[in-house]
Design a protein around this motif. Structure first.
Motif, PDB file in Angstrom:
ATOM      1  N   GLU A  23      25.989  65.223  53.079  1.00 53.39           N
ATOM      2  CA  GLU A  23      24.930  65.674  54.350  1.00 53.39           C
ATOM      3  C   GLU A  23      25.126  65.098  55.610  1.00 53.39           C
ATOM      4  OE1 GLU A  23      20.833  65.871  52.025  1.00 53.39           O
ATOM      5  OE2 GLU A  23      20.737  64.949  53.881  1.00 53.39           O
ATOM      6  N   ALA A  24      25.387  65.968  56.496  1.00 50.79           N
ATOM      7  CA  ALA A  24      25.838  65.585  57.822  1.00 50.79           C
ATOM      8  C   ALA A  24      24.893  65.931  59.056  1.00 50.79           C
ATOM      9  CB  ALA A  24      27.081  65.398  58.318  1.00 50.79           C
ATOM     10  N   ASP A  25      24.594  65.271  60.104  1.00 54.00           N
ATOM     11  CA  ASP A  25      24.139  65.845  61.349  1.00 54.00           C
ATOM     12  C   ASP A  25      25.061  66.689  62.030  1.00 54.00           C
ATOM     13  OD1 ASP A  25      21.540  65.093  60.585  1.00 54.00           O
ATOM     14  OD2 ASP A  25      21.709  63.112  61.272  1.00 54.00           O
ATOM     15  N   MET A  26      26.096  66.272  62.031  1.00 51.64           N
ATOM     16  CA  MET A  26      27.053  66.939  62.960  1.00 51.64           C
ATOM     17  C   MET A  26      28.645  66.858  62.160  1.00 51.64           C
ATOM     18  SD  MET A  26      27.427  65.841  67.029  1.00 51.64           S
ATOM     19  CE  MET A  26      28.731  64.919  67.160  1.00 51.64           C
ATOM     20  N   VAL A  27      29.283  67.725  62.578  1.00 52.44           N
ATOM     21  CA  VAL A  27      30.700  67.758  62.194  1.00 52.44           C
ATOM     22  C   VAL A  27      31.738  68.001  63.190  1.00 52.44           C
ATOM     23  CG1 VAL A  27      32.454  69.137  60.817  1.00 52.44           C
ATOM     24  CG2 VAL A  27      30.090  68.857  59.820  1.00 52.44           C
ATOM     25  N   VAL A  28      32.901  67.182  63.096  1.00 52.85           N
ATOM     26  CA  VAL A  28      33.787  67.284  64.283  1.00 52.85           C
ATOM     27  C   VAL A  28      35.253  67.550  63.666  1.00 52.85           C
ATOM     28  CG1 VAL A  28      35.147  65.866  65.975  1.00 52.85           C
ATOM     29  CG2 VAL A  28      32.531  65.391  65.450  1.00 52.85           C
ATOM     30  N   LEU A  29      35.650  68.593  64.063  1.00 49.09           N
ATOM     31  CA  LEU A  29      37.039  69.194  63.670  1.00 49.09           C
ATOM     32  C   LEU A  29      38.155  68.833  64.299  1.00 49.09           C
ATOM     33  CD1 LEU A  29      36.010  73.202  63.182  1.00 49.09           C
ATOM     34  CD2 LEU A  29      35.488  71.316  61.409  1.00 49.09           C
ATOM     35  N   ALA A  30      39.044  68.002  63.881  1.00 49.76           N
ATOM     36  CA  ALA A  30      40.468  67.705  64.692  1.00 49.76           C
ATOM     37  C   ALA A  30      41.128  68.916  64.493  1.00 49.76           C
ATOM     38  CB  ALA A  30      40.930  66.536  63.905  1.00 49.76           C
ATOM     39  N   THR A  31      41.096  69.901  65.306  1.00 45.27           N
ATOM     40  CA  THR A  31      41.741  70.968  65.213  1.00 45.27           C
ATOM     41  C   THR A  31      43.103  70.882  65.918  1.00 45.27           C
ATOM     42  OG1 THR A  31      40.092  71.662  66.968  1.00 45.27           O
ATOM     43  CG2 THR A  31      40.624  73.189  65.336  1.00 45.27           C
ATOM     44  N   ALA A  32      44.201  71.589  65.140  1.00 45.65           N
ATOM     45  CA  ALA A  32      45.579  71.625  65.669  1.00 45.65           C
ATOM     46  C   ALA A  32      45.901  71.612  67.114  1.00 45.65           C
ATOM     47  CB  ALA A  32      46.427  72.587  64.862  1.00 45.65           C
ATOM     48  N   LEU A  33      46.773  70.889  67.701  1.00 40.64           N
ATOM     49  CA  LEU A  33      47.226  71.117  69.021  1.00 40.64           C
ATOM     50  C   LEU A  33      48.334  72.178  69.245  1.00 40.64           C
ATOM     51  CD1 LEU A  33      46.043  68.235  69.434  1.00 40.64           C
ATOM     52  CD2 LEU A  33      47.822  67.590  70.875  1.00 40.64           C
ATOM     53  N   VAL A  34      48.164  73.226  69.986  1.00 37.03           N
ATOM     54  CA  VAL A  34      48.957  74.494  69.861  1.00 37.03           C
ATOM     55  C   VAL A  34      49.588  74.518  71.354  1.00 37.03           C
ATOM     56  CG1 VAL A  34      47.833  75.645  68.083  1.00 37.03           C
ATOM     57  CG2 VAL A  34      47.275  75.937  70.432  1.00 37.03           C
ATOM     58  N   SER A  35      50.529  75.303  71.643  1.00 41.66           N
ATOM     59  CA  SER A  35      50.808  75.493  72.893  1.00 41.66           C
ATOM     60  C   SER A  35      50.021  75.922  73.658  1.00 41.66           C
ATOM     61  CB  SER A  35      52.251  76.232  72.563  1.00 41.66           C
ATOM     62  OG  SER A  35      51.845  77.528  72.100  1.00 41.66           O
ATOM     63  N   ARG A  36      50.242  75.960  75.130  1.00 39.51           N
ATOM     64  CA  ARG A  36      49.408  76.387  76.145  1.00 39.51           C
ATOM     65  C   ARG A  36      49.492  78.059  75.969  1.00 39.51           C
ATOM     66  NH1 ARG A  36      45.429  74.297  79.475  1.00 39.51           N
ATOM     67  NH2 ARG A  36      46.258  72.156  79.408  1.00 39.51           N
ATOM     68  N   GLN A  37      48.108  78.626  76.350  1.00 40.66           N
ATOM     69  CA  GLN A  37      48.206  79.894  76.175  1.00 40.66           C
ATOM     70  C   GLN A  37      49.048  80.311  77.455  1.00 40.66           C
ATOM     71  OE1 GLN A  37      44.257  81.037  76.674  1.00 40.66           O
ATOM     72  NE2 GLN A  37      44.290  82.982  75.752  1.00 40.66           N
ATOM     73  N   GLY A  38      49.752  81.493  77.162  1.00 46.51           N
ATOM     74  CA  GLY A  38      50.773  81.985  78.222  1.00 46.51           C
ATOM     75  C   GLY A  38      52.051  81.234  78.314  1.00 46.51           C
ATOM     76  N   ALA A  39      52.141  80.098  77.315  1.00 47.65           N
ATOM     77  CA  ALA A  39      53.455  79.431  77.501  1.00 47.65           C
ATOM     78  C   ALA A  39      54.552  80.307  77.501  1.00 47.65           C
ATOM     79  CB  ALA A  39      53.450  78.341  76.333  1.00 47.65           C
ATOM     80  N   ASP A  40      54.668  81.119  76.727  1.00 50.99           N
ATOM     81  CA  ASP A  40      55.899  82.198  76.374  1.00 50.99           C
ATOM     82  C   ASP A  40      56.040  82.980  77.803  1.00 50.99           C
ATOM     83  OD1 ASP A  40      53.627  83.467  75.846  1.00 50.99           O
ATOM     84  OD2 ASP A  40      54.292  84.516  74.094  1.00 50.99           O
ATOM     85  N   SER A  41      54.986  83.569  78.509  1.00 51.47           N
ATOM     86  CA  SER A  41      55.523  84.178  79.640  1.00 51.47           C
ATOM     87  C   SER A  41      55.861  83.348  80.584  1.00 51.47           C
ATOM     88  CB  SER A  41      54.151  85.259  80.088  1.00 51.47           C
ATOM     89  OG  SER A  41      53.189  84.285  80.626  1.00 51.47           O
ATOM     90  N   LEU A  42      55.288  82.152  80.798  1.00 46.88           N
ATOM     91  CA  LEU A  42      56.063  81.130  81.774  1.00 46.88           C
ATOM     92  C   LEU A  42      57.199  81.012  81.361  1.00 46.88           C
ATOM     93  CD1 LEU A  42      55.462  79.572  84.419  1.00 46.88           C
ATOM     94  CD2 LEU A  42      55.024  77.474  82.934  1.00 46.88           C
ATOM     95  N   ALA A  43      57.582  80.568  80.254  1.00 44.10           N
ATOM     96  CA  ALA A  43      58.933  80.436  79.709  1.00 44.10           C
ATOM     97  C   ALA A  43      59.991  81.599  80.119  1.00 44.10           C
ATOM     98  CB  ALA A  43      59.138  80.103  78.390  1.00 44.10           C
ATOM     99  N   GLN A  44      59.343  82.781  80.084  1.00 45.51           N
ATOM    100  CA  GLN A  44      60.298  83.887  80.390  1.00 45.51           C
ATOM    101  C   GLN A  44      60.474  84.075  81.829  1.00 45.51           C
ATOM    102  OE1 GLN A  44      58.085  86.775  78.330  1.00 45.51           O
ATOM    103  NE2 GLN A  44      58.536  86.297  76.412  1.00 45.51           N
ATOM    104  N   LYS A  45      59.479  83.790  82.622  1.00 43.58           N
ATOM    105  CA  LYS A  45      59.725  83.554  84.086  1.00 43.58           C
ATOM    106  C   LYS A  45      60.630  82.471  84.557  1.00 43.58           C
ATOM    107  CE  LYS A  45      54.914  85.048  85.231  1.00 43.58           C
ATOM    108  NZ  LYS A  45      53.809  84.293  85.335  1.00 43.58           N
TER     109      LYS A  45
END
Ligand SMILES: Cc1cc2nc3c(=O)[nH]c(=O)nc-3n(C[C@H](O)[C@H](O)[C@H](O)COP(=O)(O)OP(=O)(O)OC[C@H]3O[C@@H](n4cnc5c(N)ncnc54)[C@H](O)[C@@H]3O)c2cc1C
Ligand code: SF4
Ligand code: SF4
Ligand code: SF4
Lengths: 657, 297
Positions: A487-509
């Motif tokens: 039973e908890a009052d709050m839940v904290v998710l340690a979500t995965a770190l992922v690449s920046r949104q748009g990292a691929d299009s910057l890489a292509q540029k």
């Protein structure tokens, strides 16, 4: 008749255990043009190199084949050696009889390995006979740098390059520099306040004579090549004149409209004219043009009225600037994985299920609650919090295969922060393993568990649901082998770190590589960790993969030192292995122009004596050409040749087989 | 239709900008249709257009015919299928769009070989390109001659040739190899296929390169195979299947079958068909950062 020497290396027993090197040398000595051969233990050793130099000089050799390891290993070594002996370095060629022969053929009778080594060496010999003397291409270096991304890694790189006396342009897409670190409360393992160590760096970057900030800006296009890049930057319209604004804040105090704050991850609101956070650098607001009624339908206009220096400008438009630089550091950081993927955990549906960065904001003294841990739904101080690690990490089916590396550490930190602020609160942590490699890191997590009373449960959580105003966390405790509901009052998710949104299009540029997770690829993961495959473009920080602050900072400094090294000379030597167009047979079909990945080929006019254009032909820019050979495959009329690998040379090598 | 065509040609030549009209006309004995080059307005009556006009005249726009290029801006009588080749030439920088006047002819089909003509156009004497035609009303033109044709182009490649390709594809590789080996062995290396092809416009063909000589020049089976494979590859994604190579081949090698198979493959793999867009290069020869295939990154 050429005077060629063939040097066969035993590489200790790396080569000699499956190749009869003496026999290879003997066979080579029978070939026309070969005046001497050597069978030697370690060609790359100093005595080996000295022997090579002496033999070349004494016998007036005009070409050398070293049958040894991959040219990636020692081509440079041997070319330097023969150069010292007075020979053009490109008259030295390597036959790879190790990686491509001795290491892959396990036949200890040496029959296969020897026969293949003879073939390989003979082919290189025939190619070498047609080698021309080549000279290195010398190109000028523009000693200004561009850093993309103003998180801690980018800031560090920019400051280090600037301290070295070079001008730096720092481009940040948000209205303020700072990145994710600016959001953190205290930092593991020393628990110093993130803002306190971050803001001085931000201000240093802002005030540095040699750093020019482009915030709220993005790189639109990159042309050019190492030493000579031309960057097109889009400065997004702020609707505030940066020269006039004093950052007084009258505008955002008066603005009557609000929207969710991105910086606070939706935990609180901001105005429609805003700076992301109080310590923003620069302290100049932007107008949220998607929502501002003045911009959308010409209603309101209050900020303009209250702004004394008259800095508000609703008609401002995006501005395009072109900057010339010689080197680039990419430091665009990370995002958290979208929690919407984890429906059973209720993120987005249950208000008191939050992610790690939101917890950082709650714990931060500059955050929405002034540093008091209050749950978002009703502001109540939680009596218990469940932290769930590895949300999306190490989970190939729903998330990503890799470990996000820092979540074990920051979750331990979160339990401590909670304990320090809510003394009788109870923290529970669901974990898969605790990974705390690093200086003082293991001691840190032990402290959370052993001294600060966090309850660690090994297992996955299956779901989180609401019951009587509480969050029920159902999961497995694999150590006791039982199912548990907490039973908890709050839940904290340690979500995965992922690449920046748009990292691929910057890489292509930019023309740099990335992996399947869209994290940027190093030239070599161990030996060239801050270089990319594209000369002059370097990497720093968590755009390469999950990493913590010390690592991001080290990488920022490392990238800066690479830039400094590049800038230490006025001219840069480039390998002369580039394409050449034989103009007489060019059809001007432009297949090569469209095929070249490096935009190295342009259209050239051929004029007659009267200056009239009589035809067009393809033309290769030596500075841009990487010698990849794509154009050669594309050209139907076989008009293009690669220096060092001309059609004739390749043909001769194949015929020698 | 012919009157309309002659009228147009006259108007163009009299206008002064057009120096030559490349079109179809009768031979002296009026037995065959052959290319004619009209430079004077009074000669326009030589122009004809009928079901015998199978030839693809677009080749006369290329650098292979410097003498014609030297005459000045041409107008060309072109069926939809011929226009596809002009389009490829434009996209490959061989012809400037502004430097040619395309007289597009609406068309109901032609005969595969003129000697098959018996006064009536039937499916079995029409070439594969006519069975699959989607440009009976020519697609890129400066002027159009003839009434619009009402027709529905087939959704999938249709007709004997494609039936044959589909059946052939189902055979084991060894059978297919043997089939082509037999055909290519018969090649006499006359290069008629190359000479007649609009898109084989290289001034120095790879077969003529002798330093080094990648392709054996004698009509030896090995060199024949190399030549025929290279010819096909150099046309992949570019060839419009006009079939002129096959019509020209003195030993009847089914060259259009190779071409059509490659065109099918390019369409399936890249969703691209040659001859419809003057701006586009075949996808295999274009590097785009946003390419789906990630082998080059
Ligand atoms: C919940 C949580 C707690 C953490 N706690 C700690 C801790 O206690 N101690 C610790 O050492 N580490 C901690 N970390 C890790 C820390 O946040 C990172 O190591 C650090 O922020 C990485 O910095 P960076 O500069 O690489 O990336 P970022 O901080 O992500 O900065 C990247 C910057 O680049 C900008 N940018 C992105 N794309 C572009 C573009 N195309 N053009 C221009 N600019 C662009 C972004 O806006 C951003 O400002 C924690 C992380 C999380 C998630
Ligand atoms: S070798 Fe590669 S980089 Fe050089 S011009 Fe050709 S395609 Fe471009
Ligand atoms: S591909 Fe070959 S023929 Fe075509 S433009 Fe380039 S060099 Fe010239
Ligand atoms: S036309 Fe026929 S015979 Fe002549 S080269 Fe071409 S394939 Fe060979």
């Amino acid at each position: 008749m050429p005077r060629i020497g063939v040097f066969v290396c035993q590489c200790g027993n790396n080569i000699s255990s499956t190749v009869d090197t003496a026999k290879v040398a003997e066979e080579m000595s029978k070939l026309p043009g070969v005046v001497l051969t050597e069978d030697y233990k370690f060609m790359c050793s100093s005595p080996g190199q000295d022997m090579l130099k002496e033999t070349v000089a004494k016998n007036k050799l005009d070409g050398i084949v070293v049958a040894a390891c991959s040219p990636h290993m020692h081509e440079k070594t041997f070319r330097k050696a023969v150069e010292k002996a007075g020979l053009n370095p490109y008259k030295c060629e390597i036959a790879n009889i190790r990686e491509q022969c001795s290491w892959v053929h396990h036949d200890t009778t040496k029959k296969i390995g020897t026969a293949k080594s003879i073939d390989l060496t003979r082919m290189v010999l025939e190619r070498l006979k047609r080698n021309k003397n080549l000279t290195k291409i010398s190109i000028p270096v523009n000693k200004r740098a561009l850093v993309i991304g103003g998180g801690i890694a980018g800031i560090q790189a920019a400051i280090d390059i600037a301290d070295g006396g070079r001008d730096v342009i720092l481009v940040e897409k948000e209205p303020s520099i700072g990145g994710n670190m600016a959001k953190l409360s205290e930092t593991f393992p020393t628990m110093d306040c993130s803002q306190c160590i971050m803001t001085p760096k931000m201000v240093e970057a802002e005030l540095h004579d040699r750093i020019q900030l482009y915030t709220y800006s993005e790189v639109e296009k990159l042309d050019g090549y190492i030493g000579n890049f031309s960057v097109t930057i889009r400065k997004k319209a702020r609707f505030v004149n940066e020269d006039l604004c004093t950052g007084c804040g009258d505008c955002w105090n008066k603005c009557p409209f609000k929207a969710d704050s991105e910086f606070e991850h939706g935990l609180t609101k901001r105005k429609l004219i805003y700076t992301p956070f109080p310590q923003s650098v620069p302290n100049i607001p932007v107008i949220d043009k998607e929502r501002c009624p003045k911009i959308l339908k010409d209603k309101c206009g209050l900020c303009e009225k209250v702004c004394q220096p008259e800095a508000i400008d609703y008609t401002q438009e995006d501005e395009i600037v072109v900057e010339e630089v010689g080197a680039i550091v990419v430091a665009t950081g990370y995002n958290l994985m979208d929690e919407a993927r984890f429906a059973p955990y209720g993120y987005g549906k249950l208000k008191d299920v939050i992610n790690g960065l939101q917890f950082e904001r709650l714990a931060s003294s500059s955050g929405p609650t002034g540093g008091e841990i209050q749950r978002p739904s009703d502001g109540k101080v939680p009596e218990s919090i469940v932290f769930i690690q590895c949300v999306g990490s190490r989970d190939e089916s729903k998330g990503v295969s890799y470990c996000s590396k820092i979540c074990c550490m920051y979750t331990a930190k979160h339990t401590m922060l909670y304990k320090h602020k809510v003394h009788d609160g109870q923290a529970y942590v669901f974990y898969m393993d605790i990974r705390s490699g690093g200086k003082r890191y293991e001691e840190f997590t032990r402290r959370a568990i052993e001294q600060e009373g966090a309850m660690y449960l090994r297992g996955r959580v299956s779901r989180v649901y609401e019951k009587n105003g509480k969050l029920m966390v159902q999961g497995a405790d694999t150590l006791s082998g039982s199912q548990v509901v907490i039973e908890a009052d709050m839940v904290v998710l340690a979500t995965a770190l992922v690449s920046r949104q748009g990292a691929d299009s910057l890489a292509q540029k930019l023309g740099i590589g990335y992996d399947k997770h869209k994290f940027y690829s190093e030239y070599h993961p161990k030996l060239k960790p801050v270089e990319t495959i594209t000369g002059g473009i370097f990497l720093a920080g968590s755009c390469v993969g999950p990493m913590d602050i010390p690592e991001s900072v080290s990488m920022g400094s490392a990238a800066a030192s690479k830039v400094q090294a590049l800038f230490s000379a006025d001219m840069l030597d480039r390998e002369p292995i580039t394409s050449k167009v034989r103009e007489e047979t060019c059809n001007a079909c432009w297949d090569c122009v469209t095929a070249c990945p490096y935009v190295a080929i342009s259209k050239k006019e051929i004029k007659n004596r009267k200056g009239e254009v009589i035809r067009m032909v393809a033309n290769v820019n030596d500075g841009l050409c990487t010698g990849c050979g794509t154009c050669i495959a594309a050209c139907r009329s076989k008009t293009i040749d690669l220096a060092g690998y001309t059609d004739e040379q390749v043909y001769a090598a194949l015929n020698a087989f | 239709m012919e009157d309309q065509l002659r009228e147009k040609a006259k108007e163009l030549l009299e206008g002064g900008e057009i120096k030559v009209v490349i079109g179809y006309g009768w031979n002296n004995r009026k037995t065959r249709i052959t290319p004619v080059f009209i430079t004077k307005a009074e000669d326009v009556d030589k122009l004809v257009f009928n079901a015998l006009c199978v030839n693809n005249l677009s080749i006369y726009l290329t650098r292979k015919y410097k003498d014609i290029q030297a005459m000045g801006k041409p107008a060309i009588v072109a069926k939809g299928c011929d226009i596809k080749n002009i389009v490829v030439c434009i996209s490959e920088g061989q012809v400037e769009r502004d430097n040619v006047h395309i007289i597009g002819m609406t068309c109901s089909g032609v005969v595969y070989k003129q000697e098959l003509w018996q006064g009536e156009l039937k499916d079995n004497i029409m070439p594969s390109k006519c069975h699959n035609c989607d440009v009976r009303n020519p697609h890129i033109t400066d002027s159009v001659i003839g009434d619009p044709v009402d027709f529905t182009p087939p959704e999938e490649p249709a007709g004997m040739l494609f039936d044959k390709i589909r059946e052939f594809d189902s055979k084991p590789a060894s059978d297919r190899w043997e089939f082509w080996n037999e055909h290519f062995t018969r090649c006499v290396k006359c290069y008629a296929c190359r000479q007649v092809c609009t898109l084989c416009y290289c001034e120095r063909c790879i077969t003529d390169k002798n330093q080094p000589q990648w392709i054996e020049t004698s009509a030896h089976p090995r060199g024949n195979m190399a030549w025929n494979l290279i010819r096909a590859q150099h046309l992949a994604g570019r060839c419009t299947q006009c079939g002129e190579c096959e019509r020209a081949c003195p030993v009847n090698i089914p060259l259009n079958m190779v071409n059509s198979k490659l065109a099918l493959t390019v369409k399936e793999s890249f969703g691209y068909r040659a001859g419809y867009d003057t701006e586009e290069h075949p996808p295999m020869i274009v590097y785009k950062p946003e390419d789906e295939e990630d082998f080059i990154r």
